[in-house]
Design a protein around this motif. Sequence first.
Motif, mmCIF file in Angstrom:
data_model
loop_
_atom_site.group_PDB
_atom_site.id
_atom_site.type_symbol
_atom_site.label_atom_id
_atom_site.label_comp_id
_atom_site.label_asym_id
_atom_site.label_seq_id
_atom_site.Cartn_x
_atom_site.Cartn_y
_atom_site.Cartn_z
ATOM 1 N N ARG A 226 0.839 -1.196 0.000
ATOM 2 C CA ARG A 226 0.000 0.000 0.000
ATOM 3 C C ARG A 226 0.875 1.247 0.000
ATOM 4 O O ARG A 226 1.815 1.359 0.789
ATOM 5 C CB ARG A 226 -0.919 0.009 1.224
ATOM 6 N N LEU A 227 0.552 2.173 -0.867
ATOM 7 C CA LEU A 227 1.355 3.379 -1.027
ATOM 8 C C LEU A 227 0.636 4.602 -0.472
ATOM 9 O O LEU A 227 -0.584 4.738 -0.607
ATOM 10 C CB LEU A 227 1.666 3.612 -2.504
ATOM 11 N N ASN A 228 1.421 5.495 0.132
ATOM 12 C CA ASN A 228 0.912 6.783 0.594
ATOM 13 C C ASN A 228 1.660 7.907 -0.104
ATOM 14 O O ASN A 228 2.855 7.781 -0.404
ATOM 15 C CB ASN A 228 1.102 6.937 2.107
ATOM 16 N N VAL A 229 0.961 8.987 -0.365
ATOM 17 C CA VAL A 229 1.609 10.188 -0.882
ATOM 18 C C VAL A 229 1.569 11.261 0.196
ATOM 19 O O VAL A 229 0.714 11.244 1.086
ATOM 20 C CB VAL A 229 0.946 10.688 -2.180
ATOM 21 N N ILE A 230 2.522 12.179 0.118
ATOM 22 C CA ILE A 230 2.643 13.203 1.148
ATOM 23 C C ILE A 230 2.417 14.586 0.549
ATOM 24 O O ILE A 230 2.694 14.830 -0.623
ATOM 25 C CB ILE A 230 4.015 13.143 1.850
ATOM 26 N N SER A 231 1.905 15.469 1.375
ATOM 27 C CA SER A 231 1.711 16.855 0.955
ATOM 28 C C SER A 231 1.722 17.748 2.184
ATOM 29 O O SER A 231 1.554 17.282 3.319
ATOM 30 C CB SER A 231 0.390 17.021 0.196
ATOM 31 N N THR A 232 1.946 19.026 1.941
ATOM 32 C CA THR A 232 1.867 20.042 2.991
ATOM 33 C C THR A 232 1.096 21.231 2.426
ATOM 34 O O THR A 232 1.002 21.390 1.201
ATOM 35 C CB THR A 232 3.269 20.503 3.443
ATOM 36 N N PRO A 233 0.536 22.073 3.265
ATOM 37 C CA PRO A 233 -0.262 23.200 2.766
ATOM 38 C C PRO A 233 0.540 24.110 1.842
ATOM 39 O O PRO A 233 1.661 24.518 2.156
ATOM 40 C CB PRO A 233 -0.663 23.936 4.053
ATOM 41 N N GLY A 234 -0.020 24.394 0.667
ATOM 42 C CA GLY A 234 0.592 25.324 -0.270
ATOM 43 C C GLY A 234 1.914 24.871 -0.851
ATOM 44 O O GLY A 234 2.704 25.698 -1.321
ATOM 45 N N ILE A 238 3.913 19.850 -5.539
ATOM 46 C CA ILE A 238 2.878 18.849 -5.813
ATOM 47 C C ILE A 238 1.856 19.343 -6.829
ATOM 48 O O ILE A 238 0.750 18.836 -6.901
ATOM 49 C CB ILE A 238 2.167 18.418 -4.509
ATOM 50 N N GLY A 239 2.249 20.293 -7.649
ATOM 51 C CA GLY A 239 1.316 20.820 -8.629
ATOM 52 C C GLY A 239 1.183 19.967 -9.877
ATOM 53 O O GLY A 239 0.148 19.998 -10.541
ATOM 54 N N CYS A 240 2.233 19.213 -10.220
ATOM 55 C CA CYS A 240 2.233 18.448 -11.473
ATOM 56 C C CYS A 240 2.087 16.946 -11.264
ATOM 57 O O CYS A 240 1.746 16.225 -12.201
ATOM 58 C CB CYS A 240 3.526 18.708 -12.245
ATOM 59 N N HIS A 241 2.375 16.469 -10.076
ATOM 60 C CA HIS A 241 2.349 15.033 -9.813
ATOM 61 C C HIS A 241 2.323 14.809 -8.310
ATOM 62 O O HIS A 241 2.539 15.726 -7.514
ATOM 63 C CB HIS A 241 3.581 14.346 -10.419
ATOM 64 N N HIS A 309 3.815 9.913 11.704
ATOM 65 C CA HIS A 309 2.733 10.717 11.120
ATOM 66 C C HIS A 309 2.080 11.620 12.175
ATOM 67 O O HIS A 309 0.855 11.713 12.277
ATOM 68 C CB HIS A 309 1.671 9.823 10.471
ATOM 69 N N LYS A 310 2.920 12.314 12.937
ATOM 70 C CA LYS A 310 2.401 13.196 13.983
ATOM 71 C C LYS A 310 2.530 14.675 13.636
ATOM 72 O O LYS A 310 1.979 15.524 14.336
ATOM 73 C CB LYS A 310 3.132 12.912 15.301
ATOM 74 N N ASN A 311 3.261 14.990 12.584
ATOM 75 C CA ASN A 311 3.447 16.389 12.200
ATOM 76 C C ASN A 311 2.134 16.937 11.645
ATOM 77 O O ASN A 311 1.633 16.444 10.628
ATOM 78 C CB ASN A 311 4.556 16.490 11.150
ATOM 79 N N PRO A 312 1.546 17.949 12.276
ATOM 80 C CA PRO A 312 0.238 18.445 11.817
ATOM 81 C C PRO A 312 0.287 19.095 10.436
ATOM 82 O O PRO A 312 -0.759 19.264 9.794
ATOM 83 C CB PRO A 312 -0.144 19.469 12.894
ATOM 84 N N ASN A 313 1.475 19.457 9.971
ATOM 85 C CA ASN A 313 1.595 20.066 8.646
ATOM 86 C C ASN A 313 1.702 19.038 7.520
ATOM 87 O O ASN A 313 1.703 19.408 6.347
ATOM 88 C CB ASN A 313 2.820 20.982 8.598
#
Length: 324
Positions: A226-234, A238-241, A309-313
């Motif tokens: 199972r794969l997860n992807v990561i992101s942060t606000p703004g 992560i705009g293209c992929h 996975h505790k970082n709220p950002n």
Amino acid sequence: MKISAALFALCLVIASPLVASEREQTLLEYGEQCAKEIGEIPPFNCNDGTNIPITINGKPPARGDAPRRCDRPSLLHPTSEVEGQCLPYSKILNLSRGNTQISAYCRRNKLRDDRDPVYDEVVIVQHHSGNGKTCWFLSQSRAGTNGIDASRVPPPNEKSPPAGHTPAVEFWTTPARIAAVQPTCISCHDAGPFIFSPYIGQVWDKVPTDPWGKYSSIGPVFSSHRLNVISTPGNACIGCHRIGSEQSCAAYIGLSTGRLSAPGNNQLASSYPLNHWMPTANNMSHAQWDEANIKSVDALLSCCRDKAHKNPNCTFTPISPSKK
């Protein structure tokens, strides 16, 4: 005695499904599953592919040269130096049709002529852009320097080849052995089925793409990953992929932003702008690139270190799976 025999027979009946489920899927079974759920892979000749350019300081190597450093080395092995990273005449083929996306990579690990039918590795990524299902195929390794006759690469589900040609079971590695290779195919392709790099980016028009589509691997040895992807606000990255959380964290974020030097890099490859290959159409000065992207890169790397996975950002999201 009759009771014991009956109990023994009952145990066999109960145990049989378990034994069957634990039996290793054969190459032909895996190839047939992939053909049925994604589409057929046709036979092909590696020499029909497009050469992936190799340059040293902007110029192709002299005939007969086998460079170990170059401007855009292959990143098939992104964290270790291996044979063939800078050898010329590896080729890429796009065998796609409709929603069935098939990318074949024919790799030279030994110096050979451009039209030599012998290669050292053949790799296929097979993906369906509609249902997201994906399969992985790797040729069997060959000891020494004999390589593989890739003048007719057989479909992985082909039971009987034409006379005089290599059978699929002798050409392709079993799925269990592919899954055992570290890092795994799925771990490297942790954001989607097709990976950009400066090397493959030179022939990117010959590679199918599906950066935002459904994506999961089929076959018993692959489907549990199972794969997860990561992101942060703004986040600007992560705009293209998508950004994966496995080898993207371990290697690709650093390699694409100048934080790590790729194995096989020469001095030019380790210098700006070649060592900053995200975004792909980078025409910024180094200072402009830092201003636009460095905070986003730091944020992603912070998420990579957040194993609990505790970082709220940080947002960790499972990739949308294939339709059943």
